[in-house]
Every structure is written in C-alpha cells, then in structure tokens.
Design a protein around this motif. Structure first.
Motif, PDB file in Angstrom:
ATOM      1  N   SER A  79       0.814  -1.222   0.000  1.00  0.00           N
ATOM      2  CA  SER A  79       0.000   0.000   0.000  1.00  0.00           C
ATOM      3  C   SER A  79       0.845   1.270   0.000  1.00  0.00           C
ATOM      4  O   SER A  79       0.321   2.363  -0.227  1.00  0.00           O
ATOM      5  CB  SER A  79      -0.925   0.014   1.226  1.00  0.00           C
ATOM      6  N   ARG A 105      -3.509   0.438  -7.460  1.00  0.00           N
ATOM      7  CA  ARG A 105      -4.189   1.247  -6.443  1.00  0.00           C
ATOM      8  C   ARG A 105      -5.703   1.111  -6.560  1.00  0.00           C
ATOM      9  O   ARG A 105      -6.238   0.922  -7.652  1.00  0.00           O
ATOM     10  CB  ARG A 105      -3.823   2.731  -6.600  1.00  0.00           C
ATOM     11  N   ARG A 106      -6.368   1.234  -5.433  1.00  0.00           N
ATOM     12  CA  ARG A 106      -7.831   1.234  -5.410  1.00  0.00           C
ATOM     13  C   ARG A 106      -8.386   2.558  -4.901  1.00  0.00           C
ATOM     14  O   ARG A 106      -9.587   2.726  -4.803  1.00  0.00           O
ATOM     15  CB  ARG A 106      -8.338   0.075  -4.554  1.00  0.00           C
ATOM     16  N   ASP A 107      -7.482   3.481  -4.579  1.00  0.00           N
ATOM     17  CA  ASP A 107      -7.911   4.754  -4.014  1.00  0.00           C
ATOM     18  C   ASP A 107      -7.656   5.941  -4.931  1.00  0.00           C
ATOM     19  O   ASP A 107      -8.008   7.071  -4.596  1.00  0.00           O
ATOM     20  CB  ASP A 107      -7.185   4.996  -2.680  1.00  0.00           C
TER      21      ASP A 107
END
Length: 276
Positions: free
Chosen positions: A221, A248-250
C-alpha cells in the motif's frame, strides 16, 4: 540496433528454437571446459529499445566486459549467450540481413521448455557456473528467477542487483534523516517504470518492509507505480500478476506523474522507465 548489419563473426553462443534436443551436445562446441559466468538473454526487452531478438547479443557481451574489467574475472572463463526464440519486431522479421530466427516468439509452454533444456545443458557441462538472466521481458523475468533460483546458481540483474542498489539508497536516506531502518514502512514511494527493473526494485523494498514488521498488504500500500500510460489502478486491463499487486484502489487509473506527486507527496521517487 544494427548488429545484424555489421556482423562479422560470432562472439558467444546462440541457441535457437531450431536446436531442440541438441543443446546438451551444442554446449561442447564452446572451447573452454572452465566457465564461471554465463550471461544469457532472449533479447525480448532490451531497455529503451524493445525486442531486438538475436541482436541482443551485445548486452551479454557488455555485461561480461564489465565483470572482466571491474571484477578481474578471466575473459577465458565467461560466456555470452543468446537464446534465439524469434522476435515480435516486424522490422527484424522482414529484414534480409537479420541474423536471428525470423518468426514470432513462441507461447509460454514452448518458451519454458526450451529454457529448461538450455539450463540443463549449462549445468551438465559446467556444474558450478553462475547464470545471469538479462533483459528478459516481464513477466518472464520474474518467472525464470522464481523457477530456477533454488535449483541453479543464478540471478537476474534487472530485478535483484538494481533492487539491492535502490534499497541501499533508501536505507541511507532514512539514516540521513535521523530515522531508523524500521521506518521504511512509513515511506510513500512513487515509481515510474513497471517493467522487470521497476517491479524488481519495488519488490525488494516490499521485502525489506515486511522484514521490518509490516504486513505484505501494508507494504504494497506504500507504492504508486506508473508506466507511460500513467498510474496503475485496479481498473487497468492487461496487467500481469506482478503489476496487479501494486494496483491502487484509491486513485484513478492513468493518473499522471505530476498529479500523483501532488496528491501523494512522495518521500521516495524512483525513475526506472525506458519509455517517454
């Protein structure tokens, strides 16, 4: 790029897809019974130049020149090798002067079968030889290292050597800032480059973070990986397994480097891309 145009004599050994079941005999064509280091490439990802096929011979030669000049290894005890499995470079396939196999590269099953035969041949004649994998395309670079690292004396320069140097720089920067090595897990790392070198460096840093107490999820992360198309996010199609671990997921897919830097405010910025 013009290796085929100026080719005068062979320097090193070439193994091709046409040599199946013959490699164990072919290694005895090399005149030395004592080889300490082999640098082998398939020419599929020559940094910044792409797929050069058999023209990639200059890379093993150059690496071994460095080892001879810098480490004092005898030039009689090194061997540059090209595993010529074809090329996906249409210009080379169509060139009448190209010295390599003028066919598209094979599928993974054939690729790994031929590499297996080559590695067995190396070890049969030179049981203690160090094999360096050089400029294999991603994901083959990681797959080869994972497959052979516990079976043969081998390493991948793009992944391991570059990673070790980058890690030493990051650890030195922590010391210069009055931090502990265990604080590496708090770094925010932006890496431009998602090939074997970029991912290799980032995986080395991840391993250090885990050794210093982070969980794998926490370590991954801390990274923001970009290629020529921008940031890797979960919406990216065509990612291999190594790239997907850093997605990334954000943040949005394809975010530019400038915007990533503004958003993330990285503490470490890595440049490992051969593309503009």
């Amino acid at each position: 790029l013009k290796h085929s145009h100026i080719f005068r004599r062979s320097r090193g050994m070439y193994f091709s897809k046409m040599d199946r079941d013959q490699m164990a005999a072919m290694v005895y064509n090399w005149p030395s019974d004592d080889v300490d280091v082999i640098v082998v490439t398939d020419g599929s990802r020559i940094l910044g130049l792409g797929d050069l096929g058999a023209n990639g011979m200059q890379i093993p030669i150059g690496k071994l020149n460095l080892y001879v000049a810098g480490a004092g290894i005898s030039p009689l005890r090194v061997l540059p090798v090209v595993l010529d499995l074809g090329t996906n470079n249409k210009e080379l396939i169509d060139s009448p002067l190209y010295v390599g196999v003028q066919e598209p590269r094979p599928d993974d099953n054939e690729f790994f079968s031929l590499v297996d035969e080559m590695m067995i041949a190396f070890r049969h004649r030179w049981p203690n030889v160090l094999v360096q994998f050089e400029d294999f395309s991603n994901p083959h670079a990681f797959q080869l290292l994972d497959k052979y690292r516990n079976r043969h004396l081998c390493f991948n320069d793009d992944i391991q050597s570059t990673g070790a140097i980058a890690l030493s720089g990051v650890l030195a920067s922590l010391k210069a800032r009055g931090k502990r090595f265990s604080d590496i897990g708090e770094e925010r790392i932006v890496c431009v480059g998602a090939g074997s070198a970029g991912l290799g460096v980032c995986e080395t840093l991840v391993k250090c973070m885990v050794d210093e107490g982070c969980s794998p999820d926490q370590a991954y992360s801390r990274f923001y990986i970009l290629d020529q198309h921008g940031l890797f996010s979960a919406g990216r199609s065509g990612m291999d397994a190594g790239q997907a671990r850093f997605a990334r997921r954000d943040l949005p897919e394809g975010m530019s480097l400038e915007n990533v830097v503004k958003e993330v405010k990285p503490t470490v910025l890595l440049g490992l891309s051969g593309a503009g």
